[in-house]
Design a protein around this motif. Structure first.
Motif, mmCIF file in Angstrom:
data_model
loop_
_atom_site.group_PDB
_atom_site.id
_atom_site.type_symbol
_atom_site.label_atom_id
_atom_site.label_comp_id
_atom_site.label_asym_id
_atom_site.label_seq_id
_atom_site.Cartn_x
_atom_site.Cartn_y
_atom_site.Cartn_z
ATOM 1 N N ALA A 175 0.806 -0.982 -0.008
ATOM 2 C CA ALA A 175 0.083 -0.018 0.026
ATOM 3 C C ALA A 175 0.820 1.184 -0.113
ATOM 4 O O ALA A 175 0.736 2.321 -0.803
ATOM 5 C CB ALA A 175 -0.905 -0.124 1.399
ATOM 6 N N THR A 176 1.841 1.251 0.825
ATOM 7 C CA THR A 176 2.724 2.572 0.924
ATOM 8 C C THR A 176 3.832 2.423 -0.340
ATOM 9 O O THR A 176 3.981 3.584 -1.033
ATOM 10 C CB THR A 176 3.552 2.326 2.007
ATOM 11 O OG1 THR A 176 2.913 2.037 3.221
ATOM 12 C CG2 THR A 176 4.604 3.446 2.499
ATOM 13 N N ASP A 271 -6.432 16.422 -4.624
ATOM 14 C CA ASP A 271 -5.559 16.963 -3.396
ATOM 15 C C ASP A 271 -4.997 16.177 -2.509
ATOM 16 O O ASP A 271 -4.051 16.395 -1.828
ATOM 17 C CB ASP A 271 -6.603 17.787 -2.642
ATOM 18 C CG ASP A 271 -7.365 18.902 -3.633
ATOM 19 O OD1 ASP A 271 -6.450 19.586 -4.452
ATOM 20 O OD2 ASP A 271 -8.355 19.353 -3.245
ATOM 21 N N VAL A 272 -5.642 14.812 -2.397
ATOM 22 C CA VAL A 272 -4.926 13.988 -1.064
ATOM 23 C C VAL A 272 -5.448 12.516 -1.683
ATOM 24 O O VAL A 272 -6.791 12.080 -2.103
ATOM 25 C CB VAL A 272 -5.379 14.113 0.207
ATOM 26 C CG1 VAL A 272 -7.005 14.234 0.385
ATOM 27 C CG2 VAL A 272 -4.636 13.211 1.210
ATOM 28 N N SER A 273 -4.446 11.586 -1.716
ATOM 29 C CA SER A 273 -4.700 10.058 -2.059
ATOM 30 C C SER A 273 -5.020 9.500 -0.625
ATOM 31 O O SER A 273 -4.288 9.861 0.317
ATOM 32 C CB SER A 273 -3.754 9.468 -2.677
ATOM 33 O OG SER A 273 -3.589 9.904 -4.045
ATOM 34 N N VAL A 274 -6.003 8.592 -0.919
ATOM 35 C CA VAL A 274 -6.176 7.608 0.422
ATOM 36 C C VAL A 274 -5.997 6.181 0.007
ATOM 37 O O VAL A 274 -6.760 5.815 -0.905
ATOM 38 C CB VAL A 274 -7.395 7.907 1.066
ATOM 39 C CG1 VAL A 274 -8.084 7.032 2.127
ATOM 40 C CG2 VAL A 274 -7.542 9.436 1.439
ATOM 41 N N VAL A 275 -5.395 5.549 0.856
ATOM 42 C CA VAL A 275 -5.457 3.913 0.786
ATOM 43 C C VAL A 275 -5.875 3.244 1.970
ATOM 44 O O VAL A 275 -5.491 3.848 2.934
ATOM 45 C CB VAL A 275 -3.883 3.257 0.410
ATOM 46 C CG1 VAL A 275 -3.953 2.052 0.329
ATOM 47 C CG2 VAL A 275 -3.358 4.106 -0.786
ATOM 48 N N GLY A 276 -6.710 2.409 1.798
ATOM 49 C CA GLY A 276 -7.259 1.506 3.054
ATOM 50 C C GLY A 276 -6.449 0.162 3.079
ATOM 51 O O GLY A 276 -5.537 -0.147 2.627
ATOM 52 N N PHE A 277 -7.485 -0.658 3.968
ATOM 53 C CA PHE A 277 -6.792 -2.169 4.090
ATOM 54 C C PHE A 277 -8.129 -3.107 4.441
ATOM 55 O O PHE A 277 -8.756 -2.522 5.472
ATOM 56 C CB PHE A 277 -5.694 -2.075 5.263
ATOM 57 C CG PHE A 277 -4.839 -3.279 5.313
ATOM 58 C CD1 PHE A 277 -3.505 -3.481 4.843
ATOM 59 C CD2 PHE A 277 -5.226 -4.568 5.370
ATOM 60 C CE1 PHE A 277 -2.521 -4.197 4.920
ATOM 61 C CE2 PHE A 277 -4.390 -5.649 5.472
ATOM 62 C CZ PHE A 277 -3.014 -5.431 5.104
#
Length: 335
Positions: A175-176, A271-277
Motif C-alpha cells: 500500500a505504501t 488533493d490527497v490520495s487515500v489507501v485502506g486495508f
C-alpha cells in the motif's frame, strides 16, 4: 440402479429406501462405523453419491461419538476482519461436514478467556480457532497449554506451528509503495490500536517502506478502527494540508477520513490520495472507490479447517499474500 427424480433435496430416508437398508445403516456408513460389511458400505455409498446426499451435520453430531464441531474464540468479531474470518471458517467447515461454535470474548481478562475455553471444551469441539488480535489475549492462551488441535489466526513474529495468517507487513508495504511510486513524499499513516497485532504489523510495514524509499516519516496517528475516528483525524489533518497521501490501517477509518476531507473542501484523489486495508465489500462503493489491500478470508478459512483436520501436517507454514486493489482514491500528487 436408477434413482427416482426427487422434488426435494435427498434425505437419509431416500438413501435407505433406494439402498434397501435401514436409516441406522446409512448413518453408520456416514460415520464410518467399522461393523459394516464392505459390500453394504459400497452399496449405500453409491446411492449417497448418486443422490448427491449431504448429511445433516447436526444429526451427525448427535448420532455419533464425535461432535464434528470446531470451536472459534473471537475477540472483537464486530470488526470486519474477525467477522470475515469467522465466515470463511464456517464455509470451509460446512463443506467438511462440521459445525462451528463461536464464543465471543467480552474482554482480555484471564478469567474471561478461561471461561471461553471451558465452554468450548464442554461442547467437545474437535479443534479450536483463536481469533484474538491482542497480544495479551494470546499470551494468556499460551499459558493454558491447550491439549486439542488449535490454530491462531495471527503472527507474533517469533514463529509458531499453530499460526496461520495473512502477511500484514507485506500488505502494508504494498500500500505504501503504491503511494511512493505515484510520486507522494509526504504521507501520513492512520494506524489501528497498537495492542492489536495486525495494527502493529501494518504500521511497521508503512515505516519500513518509507525508510527504504528514504522519505520523511511523520509520527503515525493511533486510531481505533472506526469511521468516527477517521473523520476526526481527517478534520485535524485538513487544517494543515502539509501532506498529499494517507495510508489508513483499515477501510472503515478510510471511510471517515474521506468524508472529513470532502467536508473540508479537499478532493480525493486530486488533493490527497487515500489507501485502506481489508477490502471490505463496501470499499468498491465508496466515493471515490477505495484503493485498498485485499485479504482472502475464504482461503484463510479453508486453510484453517484443513490444518485442524490434519490435512496440512508436515507442510511448511506460509502466510497468505494480500493483494493491492487499485481504485479511484489514489493518483499522482497535483503539487
Amino acid at each position: 440402479m436408477t434413482a427416482p427424480k426427487l422434488g426435494h433435496p435427498a434425505s437419509i430416508r431416500d438413501v435407505a429406501r433406494i439402498a434397501g437398508v435401514s436409516r441406522q445403516t446409512v448413518s453408520r456408513v456416514i460415520n464410518d462405523h467399522p461393523s459394516l460389511r464392505p459390500e453394504t458400505r459400497d452399496r449405500v455409498q453409491a446411492v449417497i453419491d448418486q443422490l448427491h446426499y449431504r448429511p445433516n451435520p447436526i444429526a451427525r453430531a448427535l448420532g455419533g461419538s464425535r461432535s464434528r464441531t470446531f470451536g472459534v474464540i473471537a475477540s472483537q468479531r464486530t470488526q470486519w476482519g474477525p467477522s470475515a474470518a469467522i465466515q470463511g471458517i464456517e464455509l470451509a467447515a460446512r463443506d467438511a461436514g462440521y459445525l462451528v461454535n463461536t464464543t465471543n470474548l467480552a474482554s482480555t481478562e484471564p478469567q474471561v478467556i478461561r471461561d471461553a475455553l471451558a465452554l468450548q471444551v464442554e461442547h467437545k469441539v474437535e479443534g479450536l480457532v483463536i481469533i484474538a488480535p491482542q497480544t495479551r489475549t494470546l499470551d494468556q492462551i499460551d499459558e493454558l497449554a491447550l491439549d486439542i488441535p488449535y490454530v491462531l489466526l495471527h503472527s507474533r513474529a517469533q514463529g509458531d506451528e499453530h499460526e496461520l495468517f495473512v502477511d500484514q507487513l507485506a500488505g502494508a508495504r504494498a500500500a505504501t509503495r503504491h503511494l511512493v511510486q505515484l510520486g507522494h513524499r509526504d504521507v501520513f499513516h492512520l494506524a489501528g490500536p497498537q495492542e492489536w497485532i495486525e495494527a502493529e504489523a501494518r504500521m511497521q510495514g508503512f515505516l519500513t517502506e518509507m525508510i527504504d524509499a528514504d522519505l520523511p516519516i511523520r509520527p503515525p496517528i493511533l486510531g481505533d478502527w472506526t469511521p468516527d475516528f477517521g473523520y476526526h483525524a481527517g478534520r485535524e489533518l485538513a487544517r494543515f494540508r502539509d501532506f498529499t497521501a494517507v495510508f489508513t490501517a483499515n477501510d472503515q477509518m478510510a471511510l471517515g477520513l474521506v468524508h472529513a476531507f470532502r467536508d473540508a473542501g479537499l478532493d480525493v484523489p486530486r488533493d490527497v490520495s487515500v489507501v485502506g486495508f481489508d477490502d471490505m465489500p463496501e470499499a468498491a462503493h465508496f466515493w471515490p472507490p477505495l484503493t485498498t489491500v485485499r485479504q482472502d478470508f475464504e482461503e484463510l478459512g479453508r486453510r484453517c479447517v484443513a490444518r485442524l483436520l490434519g490435512g496440512s501436517e508436515g507442510e511448511e507454514p506460509a502466510p497468505l499474500e494480500p493483494q493491492l486493489v487499485v481504485r479511484g482514491s489514489t493518483a499522482a500528487p497535483s503539487r
